[in-house]
Design a protein around this motif. Structure first.
Motif, mmCIF file in Angstrom:
data_model
loop_
_atom_site.group_PDB
_atom_site.id
_atom_site.type_symbol
_atom_site.label_atom_id
_atom_site.label_comp_id
_atom_site.label_asym_id
_atom_site.label_seq_id
_atom_site.Cartn_x
_atom_site.Cartn_y
_atom_site.Cartn_z
ATOM 1 N N LEU A 15 0.956 -1.257 0.030
ATOM 2 C CA LEU A 15 0.105 -0.025 -0.164
ATOM 3 C C LEU A 15 0.880 1.265 -0.058
ATOM 4 O O LEU A 15 0.546 2.249 -0.711
ATOM 5 N N ALA A 16 1.896 1.124 0.843
ATOM 6 C CA ALA A 16 2.955 2.464 0.663
ATOM 7 C C ALA A 16 3.484 2.629 -0.738
ATOM 8 O O ALA A 16 3.735 3.739 -1.032
ATOM 9 N N MET A 17 3.611 1.298 -1.472
ATOM 10 C CA MET A 17 4.364 1.667 -3.010
ATOM 11 C C MET A 17 3.288 2.132 -3.526
ATOM 12 O O MET A 17 3.318 3.142 -4.301
ATOM 13 N N ARG A 18 2.359 1.821 -3.444
ATOM 14 C CA ARG A 18 0.936 1.975 -4.088
ATOM 15 C C ARG A 18 0.739 3.612 -3.990
ATOM 16 O O ARG A 18 0.475 4.464 -4.958
ATOM 17 N N GLU A 19 0.772 4.092 -2.791
ATOM 18 C CA GLU A 19 0.632 5.546 -2.385
ATOM 19 C C GLU A 19 1.830 6.439 -3.080
ATOM 20 O O GLU A 19 1.585 7.560 -3.343
ATOM 21 N N ALA A 20 2.762 5.867 -3.170
ATOM 22 C CA ALA A 20 4.130 6.283 -3.626
ATOM 23 C C ALA A 20 3.941 6.573 -5.274
ATOM 24 O O ALA A 20 4.693 7.216 -5.977
ATOM 25 N N GLY A 21 3.030 5.696 -5.900
ATOM 26 C CA GLY A 21 2.868 5.906 -7.294
ATOM 27 C C GLY A 21 3.803 4.758 -7.823
ATOM 28 O O GLY A 21 3.795 4.798 -9.161
ATOM 29 N N VAL A 22 4.040 3.501 -7.034
ATOM 30 C CA VAL A 22 4.980 2.597 -7.704
ATOM 31 C C VAL A 22 3.662 1.734 -8.290
ATOM 32 O O VAL A 22 2.906 1.142 -7.821
ATOM 33 N N GLU A 23 4.100 1.436 -9.617
ATOM 34 C CA GLU A 23 3.025 0.703 -10.245
ATOM 35 C C GLU A 23 3.777 -0.696 -11.021
ATOM 36 O O GLU A 23 3.029 -1.526 -11.313
ATOM 37 N N ASN A 24 5.209 -0.831 -10.879
ATOM 38 C CA ASN A 24 5.783 -2.111 -11.257
ATOM 39 C C ASN A 24 6.713 -2.575 -10.414
ATOM 40 O O ASN A 24 7.852 -2.064 -9.971
ATOM 41 N N TYR A 25 6.209 -3.485 -9.698
ATOM 42 C CA TYR A 25 6.933 -4.380 -8.621
ATOM 43 C C TYR A 25 6.541 -5.796 -8.868
ATOM 44 O O TYR A 25 5.614 -6.213 -9.256
ATOM 45 N N GLU A 26 7.502 -6.517 -8.288
ATOM 46 C CA GLU A 26 7.480 -7.949 -8.146
ATOM 47 C C GLU A 26 7.655 -8.304 -6.855
ATOM 48 O O GLU A 26 8.614 -7.899 -6.103
ATOM 49 N N ILE A 27 6.803 -9.320 -6.041
ATOM 50 C CA ILE A 27 7.110 -9.814 -4.947
ATOM 51 C C ILE A 27 7.532 -11.324 -4.934
ATOM 52 O O ILE A 27 6.691 -12.194 -5.560
ATOM 53 N N THR A 28 8.561 -11.706 -4.379
ATOM 54 C CA THR A 28 8.830 -13.243 -4.404
ATOM 55 C C THR A 28 9.345 -13.522 -2.857
ATOM 56 O O THR A 28 9.325 -12.780 -2.230
ATOM 57 N N PHE A 29 9.927 -14.685 -2.719
ATOM 58 C CA PHE A 29 10.120 -15.070 -1.271
ATOM 59 C C PHE A 29 11.627 -15.954 -1.575
ATOM 60 O O PHE A 29 11.736 -16.669 -2.292
ATOM 61 N N ASP A 30 12.417 -15.521 -0.526
ATOM 62 C CA ASP A 30 13.792 -16.176 -0.411
ATOM 63 C C ASP A 30 13.730 -17.363 0.224
ATOM 64 O O ASP A 30 12.647 -17.968 0.478
ATOM 65 N N ASP A 31 14.615 -18.095 0.133
ATOM 66 C CA ASP A 31 14.922 -19.457 0.611
ATOM 67 C C ASP A 31 14.395 -19.719 2.117
ATOM 68 O O ASP A 31 13.820 -20.752 2.393
ATOM 69 N N ASP A 32 14.404 -18.517 2.925
ATOM 70 C CA ASP A 32 13.947 -18.634 4.384
ATOM 71 C C ASP A 32 12.485 -18.153 4.304
ATOM 72 O O ASP A 32 11.825 -18.113 5.167
ATOM 73 N N GLY A 33 11.916 -18.036 3.288
ATOM 74 C CA GLY A 33 10.228 -17.605 3.221
ATOM 75 C C GLY A 33 10.038 -16.093 3.703
ATOM 76 O O GLY A 33 8.819 -15.817 3.645
#
Length: 68
Positions: A15-33
């Motif tokens: 939500l903070a990224m959206r509020e800042a106007g970020v439209e292009n991001y990707e969420i993944t998870f590392d080996d520890d989750g």
């Protein structure tokens, strides 16, 4: 050891990224989750005048004070 985080923390970051106007991001998870958020810069500055790094730092400060 598996990482523990609240889904609401990831939601607040998104939500903070959206509020800042970020439209292009990707969420993944590392080996520890743990969530890893990759943000691609925008070509033009947003109208809101927010800085993504500042938003994330503020969120991290609030999150660390909640944990204390």
């Amino acid at each position: 050891m598996s990482a523990r985080f609240r889904k609401t923390e990831l939601t607040r970051a998104a939500l903070a990224m959206r509020e800042a106007g970020v439209e292009n991001y990707e969420i993944t998870f590392d080996d520890d989750g743990k969530p890893v958020v990759k943000v691609r810069p925008m070509t033009a500055a947003n109208d809101a005048g927010h800085d993504v790094a500042s938003e994330i730092e503020a969120w991290a400060r609030e999150n660390s004070s909640d944990a204390a």
